[in-house]
Design a protein around this motif. Structure first.
Motif, mmCIF file in Angstrom:
data_model
loop_
_atom_site.group_PDB
_atom_site.id
_atom_site.type_symbol
_atom_site.label_atom_id
_atom_site.label_comp_id
_atom_site.label_asym_id
_atom_site.label_seq_id
_atom_site.Cartn_x
_atom_site.Cartn_y
_atom_site.Cartn_z
ATOM 1 N N PRO A 47 5.068 -16.794 -32.344
ATOM 2 C CA PRO A 47 5.446 -16.675 -30.926
ATOM 3 C C PRO A 47 6.648 -17.503 -30.493
ATOM 4 C CG PRO A 47 3.526 -18.085 -31.162
ATOM 5 C CD PRO A 47 3.801 -17.519 -32.535
ATOM 6 N N GLU A 48 6.929 -18.637 -31.157
ATOM 7 C CA GLU A 48 7.947 -19.551 -30.645
ATOM 8 C C GLU A 48 9.345 -18.941 -30.550
ATOM 9 O OE1 GLU A 48 9.343 -24.217 -31.013
ATOM 10 O OE2 GLU A 48 8.202 -23.302 -32.631
ATOM 11 N N PHE A 240 8.268 -20.514 -14.816
ATOM 12 C CA PHE A 240 7.188 -21.481 -14.606
ATOM 13 C C PHE A 240 6.487 -21.818 -15.913
ATOM 14 C CE2 PHE A 240 2.784 -22.568 -13.745
ATOM 15 C CZ PHE A 240 2.910 -23.555 -12.780
ATOM 16 N N ILE A 241 6.123 -20.785 -16.690
ATOM 17 C CA ILE A 241 5.410 -21.013 -17.947
ATOM 18 C C ILE A 241 6.294 -21.744 -18.948
ATOM 19 C CG2 ILE A 241 4.350 -19.860 -19.944
ATOM 20 C CD1 ILE A 241 3.450 -17.671 -17.982
ATOM 21 N N GLY A 242 7.554 -21.338 -19.048
ATOM 22 C CA GLY A 242 8.461 -22.001 -19.979
ATOM 23 C C GLY A 242 8.701 -23.458 -19.616
ATOM 24 N N TYR A 253 2.673 -15.345 -24.008
ATOM 25 C CA TYR A 253 2.635 -14.632 -22.738
ATOM 26 C C TYR A 253 3.603 -13.444 -22.748
ATOM 27 C CZ TYR A 253 3.309 -13.763 -17.736
ATOM 28 O OH TYR A 253 3.421 -13.175 -16.510
ATOM 29 N N ASN A 254 4.791 -13.664 -23.286
ATOM 30 C CA ASN A 254 5.813 -12.621 -23.314
ATOM 31 C C ASN A 254 5.371 -11.427 -24.127
ATOM 32 O OD1 ASN A 254 8.383 -11.614 -25.128
ATOM 33 N ND2 ASN A 254 8.887 -11.814 -22.951
ATOM 34 N N LEU A 259 3.626 -5.912 -23.951
ATOM 35 C CA LEU A 259 2.736 -4.875 -24.470
ATOM 36 C C LEU A 259 2.222 -3.996 -23.337
ATOM 37 C CD1 LEU A 259 1.117 -3.699 -26.875
ATOM 38 C CD2 LEU A 259 -0.678 -5.357 -26.324
ATOM 39 N N LEU A 260 1.959 -4.610 -22.188
ATOM 40 C CA LEU A 260 1.424 -3.871 -21.050
ATOM 41 C C LEU A 260 2.524 -3.312 -20.150
ATOM 42 C CD1 LEU A 260 -1.432 -6.314 -19.997
ATOM 43 C CD2 LEU A 260 -1.694 -4.103 -21.112
#
Length: 325
Positions: A47-48, A240-242, A253-254, A259-260
């Motif tokens: 993920p990173e 915000f998440i980053g 999250y990304n 995907l959705l």
């Protein structure tokens, strides 16, 4: 000299439906390709790297909204255009692309401060080249859209994506290049698509620095303002998440978000692209415009509401099946 739609005398509705069909054929193929290649890259990279690119893409995406100040949309929207107008829009888009590349490259230090990641600096600097590369193909893309030639656009986008990500990005990821496999793939796709678009819609490229017609910047300003509002809505969560959780969490999250929402965004953007070009031809028939708009909204809701509701029932199974741990 004006630039009307192709002189094949087919009615507008037939051409619009044909454009919509090819646009959706292309977007379905691209969604499937992105899903398959995205899963493969996620398994190879983790993920990173996706988190780092998502961080960089916050500023890249913001810059992309003002990359041509709405001049491309204005070119599609006008009933008639001249060669001089095409030259002026092309010149302005290239200048804006060069300026944005410089601004984003210089601002990379601010991104590092915002996300507390010094390693994002070279990523942002490299991806800033996206603006100048893209600028050389924006006018050609607008002309293709104006002529409802979405078949050419769809094929060019799909083929350049497959080449850049599958034949280049995946091998680079397998070789251990990490986030740079994604960066190289993105820039390569942009370059290949720009070349393809210009080849498909060749136009005069001689610089012209004075606007030969009124209304371009007033329409462009409205288009940019709308784009900025949408960007703010779509990127507050990523910022915000980053900022508070880091690149790995943002990458997770990304991947789940795309995907959705990725397929839905593709379908809606595809529909918007065709409808915008079609609306431009019937812009004085307001009743018909309202009917088409409401029918389009209802169709999108009818397709995606049950699909997304079904996915929400089995999220764990879906994520583990596609991405693994």
């Amino acid at each position: 000299m004006t630039d009307p739609l192709p002189h094949d005398r087919r009615n507008l509705s037939d051409r619009s439906l044909s454009a919509l069909k090819w646009n959706y054929v292309g977007v379905v193929a691209k969604i499937l390709a992105q899903l398959a290649i995205g899963v493969l890259l996620a398994r190879l990279l983790g993920p990173e790297p996706f988190g780092l690119v998502a961080m960089a893409w916050i500023v890249i995406g913001l810059g992309n909204l003002v990359a041509d100040f709405g001049l491309g949309a204005a070119l599609v929207q006008r009933k008639e255009i001249t060669d001089l107008e095409i030259r002026y829009v092309f010149t302005a888009q290239v200048i804006f692309g060069l300026i944005l590349t410089g601004i984003v490259a210089v601002s990379s230090g601010l991104m590092a401060y915002l996300f507390k990641r010094a390693d994002i600096v070279p990523v942002v600097q490299a991806l800033s080249l996206f603006f100048v590369i893209q600028s050389f193909g924006q006018t050609a893309t607008s002309l293709l859209k104006r002529n409802l030639n979405f078949k050419a656009i769809s094929l060019a986008q799909l083929l350049t994506y497959l080449f850049a990500y599958f034949l280049l990005g995946v091998p680079l990821a397998y070789a251990g290049l990490g986030v740079w496999s994604l960066v190289v793939a993105q820039l390569t796709q942009s370059l290949l698509y720009t070349l393809a678009a210009y080849f498909l819609a060749r136009h005069a490229a001689k610089p012209l620095f004075s606007c030969p017609a009124e209304g371009y910047f007033s329409f462009g300003f409205k288009s940019v303002a709308n784009n900025l509002a949408n960007w703010s809505i779509n990127n507050v969560d990523n910022a915000f998440i980053g900022r508070f959780f880091g690149a790995t969490e943002l990458g997770l999250y990304n991947r789940a978000f795309m995907l959705l929402i990725g397929p839905a965004n593709h379908v809606i953007a595809t529909l918007q692209g065709v409808l915008f070009a079609t609306y431009s031809r019937i812009q004085d028939k307001l009743v018909l415009l309202r009917q088409i708009y409401l029918a389009s909204m209802g169709g999108v809701a009818l397709i995606f509401m049950p699909v997304l509701a079904g996915i929400a029932v089995i999220p764990g199974t879906l994520i583990e099946g596609l991405y693994g741990e």
